[in-house]
Scaffold this active site. Structure first.
Site, mmCIF file in Angstrom:
data_model
loop_
_atom_site.group_PDB
_atom_site.id
_atom_site.type_symbol
_atom_site.label_atom_id
_atom_site.label_comp_id
_atom_site.label_asym_id
_atom_site.label_seq_id
_atom_site.Cartn_x
_atom_site.Cartn_y
_atom_site.Cartn_z
ATOM 1 N N SER A 17 -32.112 82.050 59.043
ATOM 2 C CA SER A 17 -31.066 83.070 59.148
ATOM 3 C C SER A 17 -29.862 82.461 59.843
ATOM 4 O O SER A 17 -29.971 82.011 60.990
ATOM 5 C CB SER A 17 -31.567 84.258 59.971
ATOM 6 O OG SER A 17 -30.447 85.009 60.406
ATOM 7 N N HIS A 42 -31.116 82.832 54.504
ATOM 8 C CA HIS A 42 -31.104 84.274 54.761
ATOM 9 C C HIS A 42 -29.761 84.681 55.374
ATOM 10 O O HIS A 42 -29.350 84.133 56.402
ATOM 11 C CB HIS A 42 -32.261 84.585 55.716
ATOM 12 C CG HIS A 42 -32.499 86.027 55.992
ATOM 13 N ND1 HIS A 42 -33.230 86.847 55.149
ATOM 14 C CD2 HIS A 42 -32.130 86.807 57.028
ATOM 15 C CE1 HIS A 42 -33.299 88.064 55.657
ATOM 16 N NE2 HIS A 42 -32.632 88.073 56.809
ATOM 17 N N MET A 46 -24.365 93.015 58.579
ATOM 18 C CA MET A 46 -24.476 94.174 59.488
ATOM 19 C C MET A 46 -23.158 94.932 59.511
ATOM 20 O O MET A 46 -22.089 94.315 59.594
ATOM 21 C CB MET A 46 -24.817 93.703 60.896
ATOM 22 C CG MET A 46 -26.079 92.858 60.968
ATOM 23 S SD MET A 46 -26.511 92.494 62.667
ATOM 24 C CE MET A 46 -27.869 91.347 62.427
ATOM 25 N N HIS A 75 -29.601 90.139 53.199
ATOM 26 C CA HIS A 75 -30.270 91.261 53.867
ATOM 27 C C HIS A 75 -29.195 92.248 54.316
ATOM 28 O O HIS A 75 -28.483 91.997 55.282
ATOM 29 C CB HIS A 75 -31.070 90.695 55.060
ATOM 30 C CG HIS A 75 -31.742 91.726 55.896
ATOM 31 N ND1 HIS A 75 -32.326 91.409 57.111
ATOM 32 C CD2 HIS A 75 -31.942 93.065 55.718
ATOM 33 C CE1 HIS A 75 -32.848 92.510 57.634
ATOM 34 N NE2 HIS A 75 -32.617 93.524 56.814
ATOM 35 N N ASP A 181 -39.274 89.096 59.246
ATOM 36 C CA ASP A 181 -37.955 88.825 59.824
ATOM 37 C C ASP A 181 -37.891 89.347 61.253
ATOM 38 O O ASP A 181 -37.971 90.557 61.476
ATOM 39 C CB ASP A 181 -36.898 89.525 58.938
ATOM 40 C CG ASP A 181 -35.475 89.199 59.336
ATOM 41 O OD1 ASP A 181 -35.268 88.408 60.275
ATOM 42 O OD2 ASP A 181 -34.562 89.755 58.699
HETATM 43 C C1 DX5 Z 1 -32.323 90.783 62.759
HETATM 44 C C2 DX5 Z 1 -32.010 89.952 61.541
HETATM 45 C C3 DX5 Z 1 -32.768 88.693 61.512
HETATM 46 C C4 DX5 Z 1 -32.486 87.778 62.655
HETATM 47 C C5 DX5 Z 1 -33.714 86.993 62.955
HETATM 48 O O1 DX5 Z 1 -31.572 91.924 62.720
HETATM 49 O O2 DX5 Z 1 -32.312 90.667 60.358
HETATM 50 O O3 DX5 Z 1 -32.660 88.007 60.260
HETATM 51 O O4 DX5 Z 1 -31.438 86.890 62.425
HETATM 52 O O5 DX5 Z 1 -33.455 86.253 64.081
HETATM 53 P P1 DX5 Z 1 -34.591 85.620 64.987
HETATM 54 O O6 DX5 Z 1 -35.382 84.707 64.088
HETATM 55 O O7 DX5 Z 1 -33.806 84.912 66.008
HETATM 56 O O8 DX5 Z 1 -35.429 86.756 65.510
HETATM 57 ZN ZN ZN Z 2 -32.524 89.516 58.376
#
Ligand code: DX5
Ligand code: ZN
Length: 226
Positions: A17, A42, A46, A75, A181
């Site tokens: 990500s 990924h 947001m 996502h 995730d």
């Molecule tokens: C959270 C995101 C994730 C996030 C994961 O809202 O959807 O994709 O980036 O990050 P880590 O691996 O640091 O928990």
């Molecule tokens: Zn994500």
């Protein structure tokens, strides 16, 4: 546009990500992980409404598209994904995942995504029960199980949420990917593999480390030994 496909279900994939990457050096950040064998990247979108954080939209995806051949796993953590999906597809997303909490006709939206030429995913927050996605999950190419509350990288893995993979695997069978995730790292990857996941998003555990290839290798080893 030359669409990339998600690798076949059953093969294990780590999807870094970019949320934890250095956005001022995004092209080289992505090049570093693809050089380490990564096929899926990924992208966390947001909207400051569905989740209390803001990231980026289609223009940034279009620039990312120009700098990598990786599958762009997008996502959408946003209130109204139906209004924006086509713009992400035009920008170069190959796969789009929406939150079940945000769509009134999930099966219809999956059809729309397939008609747009991309694969489709549905995701559920840690507090959302499996039953909420049960009818639509088999129609999808991937189901994403959130193992943290969405919005921020670097949070702690929630095992209770991850256990939903077990029931989901029974529902979707072997041909639909199950992605996890949130808080995935070498200490949690083996556990989620045993629950039935085959796609592992990792932000902080890769881009938070100075040696990304070593970080990917450590997660890969945990999956193999899991
Ligand atoms: C959270 C995101 C994730 C996030 C994961 O809202 O959807 O994709 O980036 O990050 P880590 O691996 O640091 O928990
Ligand atoms: Zn994500």
């Amino acid at each position: 546009m030359n669409r990339r496909r998600l690798p076949q279900a059953g093969t294990f994939q780590i999807a870094p990500s970019i949320l934890s990457a250095d956005f001022a050096r995004l092209a080289s950040e992505i090049a570093e992980v693809t050089a380490a064998g990564i096929e899926v990247v990924h992208l966390d979108v947001m909207d400051g409404h569905f989740v209390p954080n803001l990231t980026f939209g289609p223009p940034v995806v279009a620039w990312i598209r120009k700098c990598t051949d990786a599958v762009l796993d997008t996502h959408l953590m946003m209130t109204d994904p139906e209004s924006y999906a086509e713009r992400f597809v035009e920008a170069g997303s190959d796969h789009i995942t929406f939150h079940i909490e945000t769509v009134s006709d999930p099966a219809g939206f999956v059809r729309t995504l397939h008609d747009l030429g991309v694969s489709a995913g549905v995701t559920l927050n840690p507090d959302t029960p499996v039953e909420a996605v049960e009818p639509v999950a088999p129609l999808c190419d991937m189901v994403l199980v959130m193992t943290v509350n969405p919005g921020f990288g670097g949070q702690s893995f929630m095992d209770r949420a991850a256990q939903k993979c077990i029931r989901l695997r029974q529902i979707v069978g072997p041909d639909v990917r199950i992605e996890v995730d949130g808080g995935i790292d070498p200490t949690t990857a083996g556990t989620v593999k045993r629950y039935g996941a085959d796609t592992f998003v990792a932000g902080n555990a890769i881009f938070g480390q100075s040696d990304r290839a070593a970080a990917i290798h450590a997660i890969r080893r945990a999956i193999e030994n899991g």
